[in-house]
Design an enzyme around this catalytic site. Structure first.
Site, PDB file in Angstrom:
ATOM      1  NE  ARG A  19      -3.119   0.110   3.536  1.00 26.77           N
ATOM      2  CZ  ARG A  19      -2.430  -0.132   4.537  1.00 26.77           C
ATOM      3  NH1 ARG A  19      -1.891   0.444   5.461  1.00 26.77           N
ATOM      4  NH2 ARG A  19      -4.044  -0.902   4.597  1.00 26.77           N
ATOM      5  CG  ASN A  34      -7.305   3.992  10.598  1.00 26.15           C
ATOM      6  OD1 ASN A  34      -6.411   3.293  11.578  1.00 26.15           O
ATOM      7  ND2 ASN A  34      -8.243   4.777  11.099  1.00 26.15           N
ATOM      8  CG  ASP A  35      -2.038   0.223   8.863  1.00 31.22           C
ATOM      9  OD1 ASP A  35      -2.314  -0.890   7.654  1.00 31.22           O
ATOM     10  OD2 ASP A  35      -0.696   0.781   9.207  1.00 31.22           O
ATOM     11  CB  THR A  36      -5.143   1.376  14.788  1.00 32.73           C
ATOM     12  OG1 THR A  36      -5.721   2.896  13.560  1.00 32.73           O
ATOM     13  CG2 THR A  36      -3.671   2.257  14.114  1.00 32.73           C
TER      14      THR A  36
END
Ligand code: NOJ
Length: 805
Positions: free
Chosen positions: A359, A493-495
């Site tokens: 990404r 948004n990884d989180t």
């Protein structure tokens, strides 16, 4: 307080106070050989792989005053005693009369004046060779004769960077050093863990005879290491011990005794650090760079590379900070992020399997297409080769082995093992490359797949176009209860790691953009037998999006598996997310009034003087069902922090809506160059973008972190050049469609496009933000906003008038 200034003429930032709030770094060399050097001379150098082939031991978490990887000591002798100074300030921290670190493209040059000695060190890796060069000149600037010695030092790590810290039994028993003393008086120190002795060795040498050396850290520091880096006991005696270490913590220190140096006189010498298979293989490169003239010309070649690189596009706007970023520091950071992805920095420590993020690099490459198209193409091929046959993508890969993995998602059995967005980024990346270069044949290039239904190896191969179509098909086939794309483990948004079945508005928008790009591409190259399917898909997803995602004042960000919205007025925390407002505009999903309202809501609820927050209000407590976002306190990183990567998307959305004043306000409030006099609050380098700034829910509002390797670089560059200044490559030519602050009288851009050179002057007599009324190319008016593709190597004058209509 300021810690330095911009020297635009020399493409440098000059640090004048070594006590910066955190270390400020610069990159030298490339991922093939290189690393970073901090402003006090410390360096983390590796060859090929920071995790498995690291050379110097640089521990970022140690205090700033500590020795890190590399340094230089200078000794002044008198009255039978030695005064030891650190020309790079660390580790001896001597009072100095002058200190400068010139942070330039590909090099750092440290100049100091301490106790009557001026030391100038230029640190770089030449383009065509794998070697760290330190070109050192020591000058007596006192009025009396001086006796001077110079002792450069490197501390080695085990090549397996993590093992160095996890195994204090095996590592020290393997580390060995040997010295090769040459007839000329020069000395080559070689170092290796025993198992690599006959395969690869580190070497450290110099261009000047040495009288002694040290390779054992305990002997160098002295007194069983109760001696310190600030004042190594070995430097109190005349000579080093000449120990060839058979174990332990290895370093390489060379004693250069220059004897008497008259006032005004200098001594110049070169140090060389590298890694080769054998000492025989090292000799040609050592001999080559012991020559001062060769070092000068290698440095000049590097300067020329960067000069040419910068000249490919130069802008002149009324804003000096914008100019220096778009002309020098932002393209430089884009080049570095393209090279290093998120592999190695003061924050990304390069120990593990992370390597290149799919990404991240698919977005980084968007920031370098215009200057290094061939390298961009190579990276695109690598990125596509870790795509699975089902169209999804692996999350990250090691660029040396090309072994890929599923990122953090593999650690959660209850979550899908893919990220919902990774594969889709390939589409804007490929179309952007073709728009810039015209290389339409790239679509037919065959690229292998990574994973064939879960099995690696012999995975099938297909064209770039087919890879792109599979990516769209994967999202199309993985739709949730509302008809919106499934989140997978996470999206951009990884989180936020919601339970399986959750849907993502961000992926819906990225899918929308990817569909639009695909339709435009297929129409352009006449392969439009699929274009109408994609048009239908676009209209369908846009319809569903607008039916489900509008919350009244803004767009929702996710639907959890039970249909609960996140990023809604119904939520107590995380009521509004910035990407859910900018992306519907970018994707062409937002109807005009909703788009305006969504952007205004973001301005009202998320904007701060230091940048736009990712969301608000922050979660205040750990909630495993939300994921990593709740591991941060409110106002930090993804939990309502100013996550800078997302700010240029708001700039782009505002330019699409025609609000040039706000787009520029957003641009300026995160521009690091504009923070040069706020460093005590901001702390990071003012010459590169950071990843995040603590937001106003946090007591340290304004503090920046994670500089250098951030997608902010690529997107700030795109927002600045392609959307605010509005110079955008298209299949048919170069679009000029600026969206600028109304008060600007205009600006100019010099740009190369498809080999031709354009000088574009934009004039804004009516003081509008947007609206091209006239374009004149070489004295002839053209219709529309696209400058046609003109002959390579030709030069053209373009005049653009903005106006009310
Ligand atoms: C940093 C990661 O490198 C990037 O991939 C991600 O999009 C952002 N964090 C936001 O979570």
């Amino acid at each position: 307080m300021t810690y330095g200034y911009f020297d635009d003429k020399n493409f440098e930032y000059v640090i004048t106070n070594p006590k910066t709030p955190v270390k400020w770094i610069n990159y030298i060399g490339t991922i093939a050989f290189g690393g970073f050097v901090d402003h006090t001379g410390g360096a983390l150098i590796c060859k090929g792989d920071p995790a498995l082939n690291r050379i110097t031991r640089y521990i970022p978490q140690l205090p700033s005053s500590e020795f890190k990887g590399t340094t230089l000591y200078v000794r002044i002798s008198g009255n039978g005693q030695y005064q030891v100074i650190s020309p790079y300030f660390v580790p001896s921290l001597n009072p100095y009369d002058r200190y400068e670190c010139h942070v330039g493209p590909g090099y750092s040059k440290i100049v100091s004046e301490i106790a009557g000695v001026r030391t100038e060190t230029t640190i770089f890796v030449p383009f065509n060779d794998h070697i760290e060069i330190r070109d050192i000149r020591i000058t007596n600037i006192d009025t009396k004769e001086m006796f001077l010695d110079a002792i450069p030092v490197n501390e080695y790590t085990h090549p397996d960077a993590l093992k160095q810290f996890t195994n204090a039994d095996w590592v020290p028993q393997t580390m060995q050093s040997r010295a090769i003393r040459e007839d000329s008086g020069t000395c080559i120190l070689i170092q290796y863990p025993f198992m690599f002795r006959d395969i690869k060795i580190n070497f450290f040498t110099s261009s000047h005879p040495v009288s002694s050396f040290e390779t054992d850290r305990s002997l160098f520091l002295g007194d069983h290491e109760y001696g310190t880096w600030a004042n190594p006991q070995a430097l109190a005696g005349d000579e080093l011990s000449c120990c060839e270490a058979n174990r332990g913590d290895n370093l390489a220190a060379l004693m250069h005794r220059f004897g008497s140096v008259a006032p005004g006189e200098s001594r110049r010498f070169i140090t060389l650090l590298g890694q080769v298979e054998s000492i025989t293989a090292a000799m040609p490169i050592i001999e080559k760079y012991r020559n001062h003239a060769t070092v000068d010309s290698a440095f000049e070649d590097m300067r020329m590379f960067w000069k040419n690189h910068f000249e490919k596009m130069q802008v002149s706007t009324p804003d000096a900070d914008m100019n220096r970023m778009l002309n020098i520091h932002n393209p430089r950071q884009c080049y570095i992020t393209k090279n290093w992805s998120r592999y190695l920095s003061l924050y990304q420590l390069g120990f593990g399997a992370r390597g290149i993020g799919v990404r991240d690099s698919s977005q980084d490459v968007l920031g370098v297409m215009d200057r290094i198209p061939a390298e961009s193409r190579d990276l695109l091929k690598k990125l596509l080769s870790v795509q699975n046959t089902n169209g999804s993508s692996m999350h990250q890969f090691n660029p040396v082995t090309m072994i890929a993995n599923e990122g953090d998602s593999r650690e959660r059995e209850d979550h899908p093992h893919y990220y919902g967005d990774d594969h889709l980024w390939a589409i804007p990346a490929v179309t952007s490359y073709i728009k810039e270069t015209g290389d339409i044949d790239f679509l037919d290039e065959n690229i292998p797949f990574y994973n064939d239904n879960g099995k690696n190896g012999n995975n099938g191969i297909d064209t770039v176009l087919d890879h792109m179509q599979r990516a769209l098909a994967f999202t199309n086939a993985n739709i949730g209860a509302h008809g919106l794309p499934l989140l997978g483990f996470a999206d951009w948004n990884d989180t936020i790691n919601l339970a399986k079945g959750a849907e993502s508005m961000f992926i819906a928008c990225l899918y929308g953009l990817a569909l639009t790009e695909m339709i435009e591409l297929l129409d352009f190259c006449g392969r439009n037998n699929y274009a109408h399917y994609y048009r239908n898909d676009f209209n369908a997803i846009k319809r569903v999006f607008n039916k489900c995602a509008w919350d009244g004042e803004w767009y929702v960000r996710y639907f959890d598996v039970d249909g609960t919205p996140l990023g809604s007025n119904l939520n107590e925390h995380g009521k509004i997310y910035v990407n859910a407002q900018s992306w519907p505009v970018i994707a062409g999903f937002a109807e005009d009034h909703r788009g305006r309202k969504a952007l205004d809501s973001a301005y009202k609820l998320l904007n701060t003087k230091n940048g736009i927050k990712l969301s608000a209000p922050g979660f205040n407590g750990f909630a495993p069902n939300k994921g990593g976002i709740t591991t941060y306190p409110p106002g930090a990183k993804e939990n309502g922090g100013i996550f800078l990567h997302t700010n240029p998307w708001m700039m782009i959305a505002e330019t699409i809506m025609g609000n040039g004043d706000r787009a520029f306000e957003y641009y300026t409030q995160i521009n690091p160059a504009a923070k040069n006099d706020k460093i005590d609050e901001y702390e990071c380098e003012p010459y590169v973008y950071a990843q995040n700034i603590l937001a106003d829910e946090h007591p340290q509002f304004g503090l920046g972190r994670n500089s250098w390797l951030s997608g902010t670089a690529s997107w700030a560059y795109q927002a600045g050049t392609r959307y605010i200044l509005g110079i955008r490559p298209e299949y048919q030519g170069l679009t000029v469609d600026p969206c600028i602050p109304k008060q600007w009288d205009g600006f100019t851009v010099n740009r190369r496009f498809r080999g031709a050179h354009y000088t574009i002057e934009v004039i804004n007599p009516d003081h509008v933000s947007k609206g091209v009324t006239l374009i004149v190319v070489d004295g002839k008016q053209i219709s529309g906003k696209i400058i046609p593709i003109l002959d390579a190597e030709s030069s053209h004058e373009v005049k653009v008038i903005l106006g009310a209509g």
